[in-house]
Design a protein around this motif. Structure first.
Motif, PDB file in Angstrom:
ATOM      1  N   UNK A   1       0.816  -1.212   0.000  1.00 20.88           N
ATOM      2  CA  UNK A   1       0.000   0.000   0.000  1.00 20.88           C
ATOM      3  C   UNK A   1       0.849   1.262   0.000  1.00 20.88           C
ATOM      4  N   UNK A   2       2.012   1.236   0.679  1.00 24.48           N
ATOM      5  CA  UNK A   2       2.848   2.438   0.751  1.00 24.48           C
ATOM      6  C   UNK A   2       3.395   2.813  -0.620  1.00 24.48           C
ATOM      7  N   UNK A   3       3.587   1.820  -1.490  1.00 25.28           N
ATOM      8  CA  UNK A   3       4.076   2.126  -2.835  1.00 25.28           C
ATOM      9  C   UNK A   3       3.036   2.863  -3.665  1.00 25.28           C
ATOM     10  N   UNK A   4       1.784   2.812  -3.234  1.00 26.13           N
ATOM     11  CA  UNK A   4       0.711   3.470  -3.977  1.00 26.13           C
ATOM     12  C   UNK A   4       0.423   4.875  -3.466  1.00 26.13           C
ATOM     13  N   UNK A   5       1.158   5.337  -2.459  1.00 23.16           N
ATOM     14  CA  UNK A   5       0.907   6.670  -1.893  1.00 23.16           C
ATOM     15  C   UNK A   5       1.024   7.782  -2.942  1.00 23.16           C
ATOM     16  N   UNK A   6       2.057   7.786  -3.808  1.00 19.56           N
ATOM     17  CA  UNK A   6       2.112   8.866  -4.815  1.00 19.56           C
ATOM     18  C   UNK A   6       0.873   8.910  -5.702  1.00 19.56           C
ATOM     19  N   UNK A   7       0.391   7.743  -6.121  1.00 16.86           N
ATOM     20  CA  UNK A   7      -0.817   7.708  -6.950  1.00 16.86           C
ATOM     21  C   UNK A   7      -2.015   8.188  -6.143  1.00 16.86           C
ATOM     22  N   UNK A   8      -2.107   7.747  -4.880  1.00 11.82           N
ATOM     23  CA  UNK A   8      -3.240   8.140  -4.043  1.00 11.82           C
ATOM     24  C   UNK A   8      -3.262   9.646  -3.803  1.00 11.82           C
ATOM     25  N   UNK A   9      -2.068  10.259  -3.657  1.00 18.17           N
ATOM     26  CA  UNK A   9      -2.006  11.705  -3.457  1.00 18.17           C
ATOM     27  C   UNK A   9      -2.497  12.428  -4.712  1.00 18.17           C
ATOM     28  N   UNK A  10      -2.105  11.928  -5.881  1.00 17.44           N
ATOM     29  CA  UNK A  10      -2.555  12.550  -7.129  1.00 17.44           C
ATOM     30  C   UNK A  10      -4.062  12.437  -7.301  1.00 17.44           C
ATOM     31  N   UNK A  11      -4.620  11.309  -6.868  1.00 17.48           N
ATOM     32  CA  UNK A  11      -6.056  11.068  -7.055  1.00 17.48           C
ATOM     33  C   UNK A  11      -6.888  11.778  -5.996  1.00 17.48           C
ATOM     34  N   UNK A  12      -6.479  11.659  -4.733  1.00 19.26           N
ATOM     35  CA  UNK A  12      -7.327  12.141  -3.637  1.00 19.26           C
ATOM     36  C   UNK A  12      -6.714  13.257  -2.821  1.00 19.26           C
ATOM     37  N   UNK A  13      -5.430  13.564  -3.029  1.00 24.66           N
ATOM     38  CA  UNK A  13      -4.773  14.569  -2.211  1.00 24.66           C
ATOM     39  C   UNK A  13      -4.467  14.039  -0.826  1.00 24.66           C
ATOM     40  N   UNK A  14      -3.796  14.845  -0.027  1.00 23.70           N
ATOM     41  CA  UNK A  14      -3.485  14.450   1.343  1.00 23.70           C
ATOM     42  C   UNK A  14      -4.734  14.588   2.216  1.00 23.70           C
ATOM     43  N   UNK A  15      -4.958  13.622   3.069  1.00 24.43           N
ATOM     44  CA  UNK A  15      -6.095  13.709   3.962  1.00 24.43           C
ATOM     45  C   UNK A  15      -6.801  12.381   4.129  1.00 24.43           C
ATOM     46  N   UNK A  16      -8.014  12.466   4.630  1.00 21.92           N
ATOM     47  CA  UNK A  16      -8.787  11.280   4.959  1.00 21.92           C
ATOM     48  C   UNK A  16      -9.060  10.408   3.739  1.00 21.92           C
ATOM     49  N   UNK A  17      -9.392  11.008   2.608  1.00 24.22           N
ATOM     50  CA  UNK A  17      -9.724  10.221   1.423  1.00 24.22           C
ATOM     51  C   UNK A  17      -8.552   9.357   0.980  1.00 24.22           C
ATOM     52  N   UNK A  18      -7.357   9.925   0.998  1.00 28.77           N
ATOM     53  CA  UNK A  18      -6.190   9.165   0.581  1.00 28.77           C
ATOM     54  C   UNK A  18      -5.932   7.992   1.521  1.00 28.77           C
ATOM     55  N   UNK A  19      -5.922   8.276   2.825  1.00 22.49           N
ATOM     56  CA  UNK A  19      -5.642   7.219   3.800  1.00 22.49           C
ATOM     57  C   UNK A  19      -6.699   6.129   3.745  1.00 22.49           C
ATOM     58  N   UNK A  20      -7.963   6.531   3.731  1.00 21.31           N
ATOM     59  CA  UNK A  20      -9.044   5.548   3.701  1.00 21.31           C
ATOM     60  C   UNK A  20      -9.019   4.738   2.419  1.00 21.31           C
ATOM     61  N   UNK A  21      -8.647   5.371   1.311  1.00 25.41           N
ATOM     62  CA  UNK A  21      -8.568   4.648   0.046  1.00 25.41           C
ATOM     63  C   UNK A  21      -7.498   3.574   0.068  1.00 25.41           C
ATOM     64  N   UNK A  22      -6.332   3.895   0.598  1.00 19.04           N
ATOM     65  CA  UNK A  22      -5.263   2.905   0.683  1.00 19.04           C
ATOM     66  C   UNK A  22      -5.626   1.789   1.663  1.00 19.04           C
ATOM     67  N   UNK A  23      -6.280   2.154   2.756  1.00 22.02           N
ATOM     68  CA  UNK A  23      -6.733   1.134   3.707  1.00 22.02           C
ATOM     69  C   UNK A  23      -7.743   0.207   3.043  1.00 22.02           C
ATOM     70  N   UNK A  24      -8.678   0.770   2.301  1.00 21.18           N
ATOM     71  CA  UNK A  24      -9.687  -0.035   1.625  1.00 21.18           C
ATOM     72  C   UNK A  24      -9.047  -0.977   0.604  1.00 21.18           C
ATOM     73  N   UNK A  25      -8.069  -0.477  -0.154  1.00 21.26           N
ATOM     74  CA  UNK A  25      -7.415  -1.309  -1.165  1.00 21.26           C
ATOM     75  C   UNK A  25      -6.717  -2.499  -0.516  1.00 21.26           C
ATOM     76  N   UNK A  26      -5.975  -2.254   0.563  1.00 24.62           N
ATOM     77  CA  UNK A  26      -5.206  -3.323   1.191  1.00 24.62           C
ATOM     78  C   UNK A  26      -6.102  -4.305   1.943  1.00 24.62           C
TER      79      UNK A  26
END
Length: 287
Positions: free
Chosen positions: A136-161
């Motif tokens: 999941x940590x390798x997907x952080x750059x993509x998650x930041x581009x998609x959702x920005x920093x914040x709850x959406x990014x963290x929750x999205x990575x949690x949901x994926x994993x």
């Protein structure tokens, strides 16, 4: 010795379990309570031993104060930062809950659909093997581009994993339901949604519960890890700021709170499973 009313006599010897007239042991109503008390004692004993070892290592000088805080200093830091720690824990739990809810709903629904279709199972097999190992940590750059920093990014990575253990366990649990159960239910005029809700999902519930418990712990690990790397708030950011400020006891206080959260979540989930899916606990004991 035999009783005068024709019923079997019960012989109770001091310090021994009650026995009947044949010498066979009889069930002790206090047994379950004793087992729970002993289990709790062992668990608390393990915690005490860990704390003692922690303090012994700290005072021995094997590890410097800049790397390991002692138990008293960590306790003082914990007491003096209760407010910020509570706020950080709330942020972590929010991202954890949102991500896990998405993963649980998606994993159960998709896993059920795939588990009931051989074609869908074959179609998704390669995709699952490719996506599941992605960190999941390798997907952080993509998650930041998609959702920005914040709850959406963290929750999205949690949901994926967290999606994968729920999906895989649900798929397997639904797939392995015995045909005898399904055929019997159909003779009772259970079809479609009724068959799924009343027969297939209850039969698969032990494996679904196992997948959810794995996802629960994994979701918390990912939440805190993303907070550490991305600085999105929560316990992870609290620990990171304390480390950067050189406040080692405060850093350990944050780590301790993270561990307590994990323990509380797992204990609560276990209680829910025992209450609503008791046959899952019996199936686990048979393994």
């Amino acid at each position: 010795m035999p009783s005068t009313d024709g019923q079997s006599a019960v012989v109770v010897l001091e310090g021994r379990a009650p026995v009947d007239e044949t010498g066979a042991a009889m069930p002790d109503a206090r047994g379950p309570a004793r087992v729970r008390f002993r289990r709790l004692g062992r668990q608390l004993g393990g915690v005490v031993v860990a704390i003692v070892v922690w303090e012994l290592v700290s005072v021995s000088g094997l590890v410097t104060d800049q790397a390991l805080a002692g138990v008293p200093s960590t306790a003082r830091a914990l007491a003096s930062h209760l407010g910020p720690l509570a706020s950080a824990a709330g942020g972590t739990l929010e991202a954890w809950a949102v991500g896990l809810a998405i993963a649980a709903a998606g994993g159960v629904v998709v896993g059920t659909l795939v588990g009931r279709s051989r074609l869908a199972e074959a179609f998704t097999e390669v995709l699952v093997r490719m996506m599941r190992p992605l960190p999941s940590l390798a997907l952080i750059p993509i998650a930041i581009l998609v959702a920005g920093l914040g709850l959406k990014m963290t929750a999205g990575l949690v949901a994926f994993t967290s999606f994968w253990p729920v999906f895989i366990n649900t798929r397997y649990g639904v797939h392995q339901v015995e045909n005898l159960f399904i055929d019997t239910a159909r003779t009772l005029d259970l079809h479609g949604g009724r068959l799924l809700v009343q027969v297939i999902l209850p039969a698969a519930a032990p494996l679904i519960a196992s997948g959810l418990q794995i996802a629960l712990s994994l979701a918390l690990v990912v939440t805190v890890s993303v907070e550490l790397v991305g600085g999105t708030g929560g316990i992870g950011s609290f620990v990171l700021r304390a480390q950067q400020a050189g406040a080692v006891p405060t850093m350990y206080a944050g780590i301790l709170i993270g561990g307590l959260i994990g323990w509380a979540l797992n204990t609560g989930f276990r209680a829910v499973v025992q209450r609503w899916v008791p046959w899952a606990d019996r199936a686990e004991r048979r393994l």
